[in-house]
Design an enzyme around this catalytic site. Structure first.
Site, PDB file in Angstrom:
ATOM      1  N   GLY A 158     -14.805   0.485  11.564  1.00  0.00           N
ATOM      2  CA  GLY A 158     -14.250   0.983  12.963  1.00  0.00           C
ATOM      3  C   GLY A 158     -13.142   0.152  13.569  1.00  0.00           C
ATOM      4  CB  ILE A 159     -11.121  -2.423  12.210  1.00  0.00           C
ATOM      5  CG1 ILE A 159     -12.337  -3.570  12.064  1.00  0.00           C
ATOM      6  CG2 ILE A 159      -9.944  -3.284  12.967  1.00  0.00           C
ATOM      7  CD1 ILE A 159     -12.119  -4.475  11.060  1.00  0.00           C
ATOM      8  CB  ILE A 194      -2.042   1.640  13.129  1.00  0.00           C
ATOM      9  CG1 ILE A 194      -3.389   1.258  13.451  1.00  0.00           C
ATOM     10  CG2 ILE A 194      -2.076   3.124  12.276  1.00  0.00           C
ATOM     11  CD1 ILE A 194      -4.265   2.132  14.386  1.00  0.00           C
ATOM     12  CE1 TYR A 195      -2.813  -2.554   5.242  1.00  0.00           C
ATOM     13  CE2 TYR A 195      -3.049  -4.727   6.026  1.00  0.00           C
ATOM     14  CZ  TYR A 195      -3.025  -3.902   5.258  1.00  0.00           C
ATOM     15  OH  TYR A 195      -3.441  -4.272   4.012  1.00  0.00           O
ATOM     16  CB  VAL A 196      -7.665  -1.699   9.119  1.00  0.00           C
ATOM     17  CG1 VAL A 196      -8.979  -2.419   8.684  1.00  0.00           C
ATOM     18  CG2 VAL A 196      -7.726  -1.288  10.445  1.00  0.00           C
ATOM     19  CE1 TYR A 233      -3.301   7.638  12.256  1.00  0.00           C
ATOM     20  CE2 TYR A 233      -2.001   8.215  10.618  1.00  0.00           C
ATOM     21  CZ  TYR A 233      -2.706   7.404  11.584  1.00  0.00           C
ATOM     22  OH  TYR A 233      -2.019   6.066  11.030  1.00  0.00           O
ATOM     23  CE1 TYR A 263      -3.678   2.666   0.464  1.00  0.00           C
ATOM     24  CE2 TYR A 263      -2.246   3.371   2.435  1.00  0.00           C
ATOM     25  CZ  TYR A 263      -3.407   3.613   1.610  1.00  0.00           C
ATOM     26  OH  TYR A 263      -3.980   4.706   1.544  1.00  0.00           O
ATOM     27  CD  GLU A 264       3.385   2.844   4.697  1.00  0.00           C
ATOM     28  OE1 GLU A 264       4.352   2.057   5.124  1.00  0.00           O
ATOM     29  OE2 GLU A 264       2.693   3.407   5.699  1.00  0.00           O
TER      30      GLU A 264
END
Lengths: 164, 164
Positions: free
Chosen positions: B100-101, B90-92, B136, B30-31
């Site tokens: 909301g995870i 932090i990753y979903v 954030y 993703y990054e």
């Protein structure tokens, strides 16, 4: 740890807390950030020498005069899959600059990182502090321009915590 | 640690390393940073569960499906004179977003920071990742625009270390 031409650098002991606080205050003044300084003798003692220390410190003396300090702790990189070393502070008193004290402190911290098999060393510098940026780049450090540091503190942190 | 409407978040165990590595790889994709990914089963196990752990991890499941993770460690602020909490990742997973995870993971980490009396929580975000920055900032986080992160690694780090 290092003793050369009047320069002595060693690991800090609890007896150095007063000196370290004085130097942190000088650094905060240089960085125009004294309004963000809340460290006390007790809190620094707890952080460096308490039950669960979160950082380590080096102190530097030049001709027996307190000259500077460095404080660092272990970070972790998930992409490297291993520990890193984060340099929280490195400071040399203005009237003692130009004698290689900062360079030696910086090298010793790098050596600790390598000895402990850290994948990298990172730190932050104020964007207006060009002399420091030049110094770091001269030693091969790269600016991470693509990343932005975010901070959560005070009531916003408490409020988010309460939602968990 | 948190169980609500199909969501389970708990501390990671050594048995989660394979899952965490899979999710780290997804995050790196993703990054657009897979070329910087060197973590292995062994190195992650050492970093999280070795003799001297350098970080802690949470894993999230949604309806028994692995959904995400967070990895964090203790930093230190000399100006605050106390420990902080640094959120490394932090990753979903993309198909499980909007439930909301991420918010719950983020809140749990904030709660750990508050319970451990950390003065602040910090992390880094890619400057092009506006959805993350918006998320954030909506929770009260502030961008530290005045600071630049510097990194020393590889041969430059070894060379500086040798000069100590």
């Amino acid at each position: 740890m290092s003793e050369q031409s009047g320069l002595l650098i060693r690991e800090a002991t609890p007896g150095d807390i007063g000196l370290i606080l004085t130097l942190i205050k000088e650094l905060a003044e240089y960085e125009k950030l004294t309004h963000t300084l809340f460290a006390t003798q007790e809190s620094m003692n707890e952080a460096l020498f308490g039950e669960r220390p979160v950082a380590e410190a080096l102190v530097a003396y030049y001709d027996d005069e307190p000259a500077g300090y460095a404080i660092y702790f272990h970070s972790m990189s998930t992409f490297l899959g291993r520990a890193g070393l984060y340099l929280e502070d490195i400071y040399v008193r203005p009237h003692l600059r130009g004698k290689g004290i900062g360079k030696t402190l910086f090298s010793i911290v790098a050596n600790i990182a390598v000895e402990r098999k850290c994948g990298r060393m990172e730190w932050q510098v104020l964007r207006w502090n060009q002399p420091a940026i030049d110094f770091y780049e001269a030693h091969g450090a790269e600016p991470l321009d693509g990343w932005l540091t975010m901070r959560l503190t005070g009531e916003s942190l408490s409020k988010l915590a309460k939602n968990s």
